[in-house]
Design a protein around this motif. Structure first.
Motif, PDB file in Angstrom:
ATOM      1  N   LYS A  52     -21.628   8.660   8.731  1.00 54.04           N
ATOM      2  CA  LYS A  52     -20.810   7.837   7.846  1.00 54.04           C
ATOM      3  C   LYS A  52     -20.732   8.484   6.473  1.00 54.04           C
ATOM      4  CE  LYS A  52     -22.254   3.521  10.006  1.00 54.04           C
ATOM      5  NZ  LYS A  52     -22.911   2.239   9.812  1.00 54.04           N
TER       6      LYS A  52
ATOM      7  N   ASN B 218      -6.784   1.710   6.765  1.00 55.94           N
ATOM      8  CA  ASN B 218      -7.960   2.570   6.908  1.00 55.94           C
ATOM      9  C   ASN B 218      -7.950   3.305   8.242  1.00 55.94           C
ATOM     10  OD1 ASN B 218      -8.870   1.763   4.421  1.00 55.94           O
ATOM     11  ND2 ASN B 218     -10.585   0.561   5.183  1.00 55.94           N
ATOM     12  N   SER B 219      -7.618   2.599   9.310  1.00 58.60           N
ATOM     13  CA  SER B 219      -7.603   3.191  10.637  1.00 58.60           C
ATOM     14  C   SER B 219      -6.595   4.342  10.710  1.00 58.60           C
ATOM     15  CB  SER B 219      -7.273   2.126  11.679  1.00 58.60           C
ATOM     16  OG  SER B 219      -7.189   2.693  12.951  1.00 58.60           O
TER      17      SER B 219
ATOM     18  N   ASN C  17      -2.847  -5.116   4.832  1.00 55.79           N
ATOM     19  CA  ASN C  17      -3.639  -5.015   6.047  1.00 55.79           C
ATOM     20  C   ASN C  17      -4.557  -3.802   5.919  1.00 55.79           C
ATOM     21  OD1 ASN C  17      -4.728  -4.766   8.606  1.00 55.79           O
ATOM     22  ND2 ASN C  17      -2.866  -5.522   9.594  1.00 55.79           N
ATOM     23  N   ARG C  18      -5.676  -4.010   5.264  1.00 55.45           N
ATOM     24  CA  ARG C  18      -6.584  -2.908   4.928  1.00 55.45           C
ATOM     25  C   ARG C  18      -7.159  -2.247   6.179  1.00 55.45           C
ATOM     26  NH1 ARG C  18      -9.495  -1.248   0.147  1.00 55.45           N
ATOM     27  NH2 ARG C  18     -10.338   0.752   0.807  1.00 55.45           N
ATOM     28  N   ALA C  19      -7.443  -3.018   7.221  1.00 57.09           N
ATOM     29  CA  ALA C  19      -8.031  -2.448   8.437  1.00 57.09           C
ATOM     30  C   ALA C  19      -7.074  -1.438   9.078  1.00 57.09           C
ATOM     31  CB  ALA C  19      -8.394  -3.551   9.418  1.00 57.09           C
ATOM     32  N   LYS C  20      -5.798  -1.778   9.216  1.00 52.65           N
ATOM     33  CA  LYS C  20      -4.829  -0.860   9.809  1.00 52.65           C
ATOM     34  C   LYS C  20      -4.589   0.348   8.909  1.00 52.65           C
ATOM     35  CE  LYS C  20      -2.265  -4.018  12.765  1.00 52.65           C
ATOM     36  NZ  LYS C  20      -0.957  -4.630  13.051  1.00 52.65           N
TER      37      LYS C  20
ATOM     38  N   TYR D  17       0.844  -1.191   0.000  1.00 54.79           N
ATOM     39  CA  TYR D  17       0.000   0.000   0.000  1.00 54.79           C
ATOM     40  C   TYR D  17       0.883   1.246   0.000  1.00 54.79           C
ATOM     41  CZ  TYR D  17      -3.988  -2.935   1.401  1.00 54.79           C
ATOM     42  OH  TYR D  17      -4.992  -3.862   1.450  1.00 54.79           O
TER      43      TYR D  17
ATOM     44  N   LYS E 115     -16.394   6.817   9.646  1.00 55.55           N
ATOM     45  CA  LYS E 115     -17.499   6.908  10.593  1.00 55.55           C
ATOM     46  C   LYS E 115     -17.041   7.868  11.673  1.00 55.55           C
ATOM     47  CE  LYS E 115     -20.590   4.547  13.704  1.00 55.55           C
ATOM     48  NZ  LYS E 115     -20.937   3.320  14.387  1.00 55.55           N
TER      49      LYS E 115
ATOM     50  N   TYR F 278       1.640  -1.033   5.394  1.00 57.38           N
ATOM     51  CA  TYR F 278       0.422  -1.798   5.610  1.00 57.38           C
ATOM     52  C   TYR F 278       0.216  -2.752   4.457  1.00 57.38           C
ATOM     53  CZ  TYR F 278      -0.253   1.697   9.132  1.00 57.38           C
ATOM     54  OH  TYR F 278      -0.084   2.518  10.207  1.00 57.38           O
TER      55      TYR F 278
ATOM     56  N   TYR G 119     -17.968   8.252   2.627  1.00 57.38           N
ATOM     57  CA  TYR G 119     -16.787   7.653   2.014  1.00 57.38           C
ATOM     58  C   TYR G 119     -16.083   8.682   1.147  1.00 57.38           C
ATOM     59  CZ  TYR G 119     -18.984   7.414  -2.567  1.00 57.38           C
ATOM     60  OH  TYR G 119     -19.565   7.755  -3.749  1.00 57.38           O
TER      61      TYR G 119
ATOM     62  N   GLN H 156      -7.991   7.325   8.777  1.00 58.52           N
ATOM     63  CA  GLN H 156      -9.110   7.937   9.485  1.00 58.52           C
ATOM     64  C   GLN H 156      -8.612   8.797  10.646  1.00 58.52           C
ATOM     65  OE1 GLN H 156     -11.485   4.496  10.349  1.00 58.52           O
ATOM     66  NE2 GLN H 156     -12.213   4.332   8.254  1.00 58.52           N
TER      67      GLN H 156
END
Length: 142
Positions: free
Chosen positions: A74, A50-51, A45-48, A32, A132, A42, A76, A54
């Protein structure tokens, strides 16, 4: 014969340029993009990923404009990062004009250290980042 060679050279040049400007999705790349402010890659590791983005967004957003949000909210942002590591917002789901402008302003200020990579080569990437915003977080800044 000379004309045929020139035509072939132009076709090859056009095809090469089209290949270089192709944009990939995050699921297609090996690594990424790496943003300033983080040391970790990352890789898949899409969750990390994105976090991190954000949190970066929330640290830079103008909460006076975001104050329009009363409840959990919410939205996007569709983001494109080119080979020169420029960040461009393609689209957002936000309908409020002021909030839309603030989202674009903040996201386009993100600085990229390293472009996404595919097979060891830097590539352009386009992805959708969901957000969110919790009203409890928002109320702390009003």
């Amino acid at each position: 014969m000379k004309k045929i060679f020139i035509i072939i050279a132009l076709i090859v040049a056009c095809y090469s340029n089209a290949q270089e400007t192709k944009s990939y999705k995050l699921i297609q790349v090996d690594e990424y993009p790496l943003f300033k402010g983080t040391k970790a890659l990352y890789s898949k590791n899409r969750a990390k990923f994105n976090s991190f983005l954000q949190k970066k967004f929330l640290s830079k957003v103008d909460y006076k404009i975001l104050g329009l949000v009363i409840t959990d909210y919410k939205f996007y942002v569709e983001i494109h990062i080119d080979l020169n590591k420029n960040v461009k917002v393609i689209n957002t789901s936000e309908k409020d004009k002021d909030l839309h402008k603030e989202i674009v302003r903040v996201v386009e200020e993100f600085k990229v250290k390293k472009a996404a990579k595919l097979n060891g080569k830097s590539v352009a990437v386009t992805f959708i980042l969901p957000f969110k915003i919790n009203s409890k977080i928002n109320n702390l800044f009003n």
